[in-house]
Enzyme design. Structure first.
Site, PDB file in Angstrom:
ATOM      1  NE  ARG A  51       6.565  -1.841 -32.053  1.00  0.00           N
ATOM      2  CZ  ARG A  51       7.152  -2.795 -33.009  1.00  0.00           C
ATOM      3  NH1 ARG A  51       7.400  -2.363 -34.331  1.00  0.00           N
ATOM      4  NH2 ARG A  51       7.610  -3.892 -32.488  1.00  0.00           N
ATOM      5  CE  LYS A 183      25.193 -11.244 -10.381  1.00  0.00           C
ATOM      6  NZ  LYS A 183      24.412 -11.885  -9.240  1.00  0.00           N
ATOM      7  CD  GLU A 217      26.793 -16.958 -20.137  1.00  0.00           C
ATOM      8  OE1 GLU A 217      25.411 -16.474 -19.858  1.00  0.00           O
ATOM      9  OE2 GLU A 217      27.331 -16.551 -21.170  1.00  0.00           O
ATOM     10  CG  HIS A 241      30.359  -9.142 -17.207  1.00  0.00           C
ATOM     11  ND1 HIS A 241      30.595  -8.613 -15.921  1.00  0.00           N
ATOM     12  CD2 HIS A 241      29.917 -10.373 -16.932  1.00  0.00           C
ATOM     13  CE1 HIS A 241      30.202  -9.742 -15.118  1.00  0.00           C
ATOM     14  NE2 HIS A 241      29.910 -10.638 -15.778  1.00  0.00           N
ATOM     15  CE  LYS A 336      26.272 -16.859 -24.601  1.00  0.00           C
ATOM     16  NZ  LYS A 336      25.461 -16.710 -23.401  1.00  0.00           N
TER      17      LYS A 336
END
Ligand code: NAP
Length: 489
Positions: A51, A183, A217, A241, A336
């Site tokens: 936009r 990957k 992670e 995943h 995480k």
């Protein structure tokens, strides 16, 4: 080793959400790298659409900044950047309104190039975009649409999204992207399994003790807190995943390496998954460690909800009810703020049925590790004699193939997942994209688990930032006489 680059046919790629984070960090720098490598033909056009009121020059400036910031170590002559930018255009378009659509129609009219429309916008706009593409005559047979994850937040929303897209596009025009599938190592998983005689005869419950998949992670939820808190690790990582990795490691050999043959086999894996039992799942939520709360706040501070029950970590054990895998546990784990950033699939083989080495009391299963990141590569642990005197004592040593060392001098030759997948869209190759029925089957498996947590008001176990999840995750494997692989950077 420099890879062979095969140029793709001329194309027009319209990136809806062309000013957004994903476009700037991944899509545009990736396209630039493909341009520099000679894969993108000079007739190709990239048209950003959002936009924001920008002209082509303003957008090119934004693209150039994005490449400088996110293009990585990769360098290209300035002149080449200019040539790339000359192929970049912009249109201000509102997915929910009529602004800009006529101009886009004009631009796309009368070209016989491949047309790809990348929906790099909120999923709530996917239906609007599809509908308007059709209304303005751009949903023709040569059009392809690329839709970003998340694809739905449960079975019902995924079904509804599939049904909406199916009103305007055939399944073979829809590319549901999951970058993890682009990957190099993920594709190598198939090459290793189906290109070598060595592994396949052993790839079953008779010889494999168990399989682990870890996607760890170190980052927290960062700026995505608000979104993440409505999602959690199960929806954000496991449903797509980790499930895709599980499919590739467990599937039967497809008859051919073609999109539907591969996706049929993946679907069979998802459908063979046993329903998850509550005591085979550990949910966790990271907490800050003392003295580091300001720099690295805990999950609840990061998402601004002191009572959030969303998981940032999950570990689970599952089985596949089929001939190949009956009895072999699959352990999946993702989180995480874990101790290191690492994605790894590990196949732990059974031990030899009998040891002839009386001096050695150790356990020596062969372990095949497939590292997706960092240092993509494959390691096979083999057992040899410990050198020197002292009899037949055994040690395990790795046969290591790090792809960057084996295939390219410094790894820069490796193509980022987004680049590869976008070029696959242009080539019309859907092998590495999820089919609608796969996505629905994956939600059908995860939905009851998530519903169970909600019904029980389940609270995730806290774990320290920088650790590898709550102790219960270790306990789950310990009960089975096994242990998680160390999360190594
Ligand atoms: P973002 O930074 O918020 O960007 C959204 C883009 O959509 C902007 O370009 C915005 O530009 C445009 N937009 C918003 N409303 C619009 C409308 N009505 N009409 C046309 N354009 C509109 O989001 P993002 O992080 O790039 O994510 C895009 C998609 O990728 C999402 O589906 C997300 O889930 C997915 N994804 C992102 C990442 C990531 O790393 N960022 C990773 C995985 C998946 P204007 O405001 O100018 O319209």
């Amino acid at each position: 080793m420099v890879s062979r680059v095969i140029p793709v046919d001329p194309f027009d790629l319209v990136i809806f959400g062309g000013t957004g984070d994903l476009a700037r960090r991944k899509i545009l720098p990736g396209l630039f790298r493909r341009f520099c490598s000679g894969q993108m033909p000079p007739q190709a056009r990239i048209i950003g659409a959002a936009r924001t009121d920008l002209d082509a020059a303003g957008y090119r400036e934004m693209v150039s900044e994005a490449i400088a910031e996110f293009g990585g170590a990769f360098t290209c002559e300035d002149q080449t950047l200019e040539a790339f930018l000359n192929q970049v255009d912009y249109l201000a378009i509102d997915a929910r309104g009529e602004t800009g659509w006529e101009a886009l129609q004009d631009k796309m009219k009368g070209t016989d190039r491949i047309e790809a429309y990348y929906f790099s916008v909120s999923p709530s706009l996917f239906g609007d975009l599809a509908e308007r593409l059709q209304k303005w005559g751009m949903a023709d047979a040569q059009a392809r649409i690329v839709v970003e994850k998340p694809f739905g937040r449960d079975l019902e929303t995924a079904r509804s999204l599939n049904a909406t897209l199916a009103k305007y596009f055939n399944e073979d025009q829809i590319y549901r992207i999951d970058p993890s599938l682009g990957k190099e190592t993920v594709q190598n998983l198939m090459a290793v399994r189906f290109g070598n005689l060595l592994f396949e005869p052993l790839w079953n419950a008779q010889y494999v003790d168990h399989i682990q998949i870890t996607v760890a992670e170190t980052v927290g939820v960062g700026g995505r807190g608000e979104y993440y808190d409505t999602s959690g690790a199960m929806r954000d990582m496991v449903q797509n995943h980790l499930m895709q990795l599980l499919c590739l490691i467990a599937m039967e050999p497809p008859a051919r390496f073609d999109p539907d043959a591969v996706r049929d086999e993946k679907l069979k894996v998802i459908r063979a998954l046993d329903p998850l039992e509550a005591h085979h799942i550990v949910r966790g939520q990271y907490q800050a460690v003392p003295m580091d709360e300001v720099e690295n706040p805990g999950y609840r501070s990061a998402v601004g909800d002191a009572r959030s029950r969303t998981e940032s970590f999950i570990a689970l054990k599952t089985h596949l009810s089929n001939w190949r895998w009956a009895g072999t546990p699959f352990y999946l784990r993702t989180g995480k703020r874990m101790s290191a950033r690492s994605s790894e699939i590990t196949v732990v083989f059974k031990e030899t049925p009998h040891s002839i080495f009386a001096e050695d009391a150790g356990r020596h299963p062969n372990v095949l590790s497939i590292r997706l990141q960092p240092n993509e590569g494959i390691t096979l642990g083999v057992t040899i004699k410990e050198p020197g005197p002292g009899g037949m004592r055994l040690i395990d040593v790795p046969l290591d193939m790090t792809f960057a060392e084996a295939l390219g001098d410094d790894g820069t030759d490796q193509v980022d997942a987004y680049e590869r997948l976008i070029m696959d869209v242009i080539r019309g190759n859907q092998t590495l994209f999820m089919r609608g029925d796969e996505v629905e089957a994956a939600w059908a498996w995860t939905d009851p688990i998530i519903q169970g947590w909600t019904a029980r008001a389940d609270v995730p176990k806290p774990y320290d930032s920088g650790s590898d999840g709550p102790g219960d995750a270790d306990e789950m494997l310990r009960r089975d006489g096994r242990a998680w692989r160390e999360v190594k950077p």
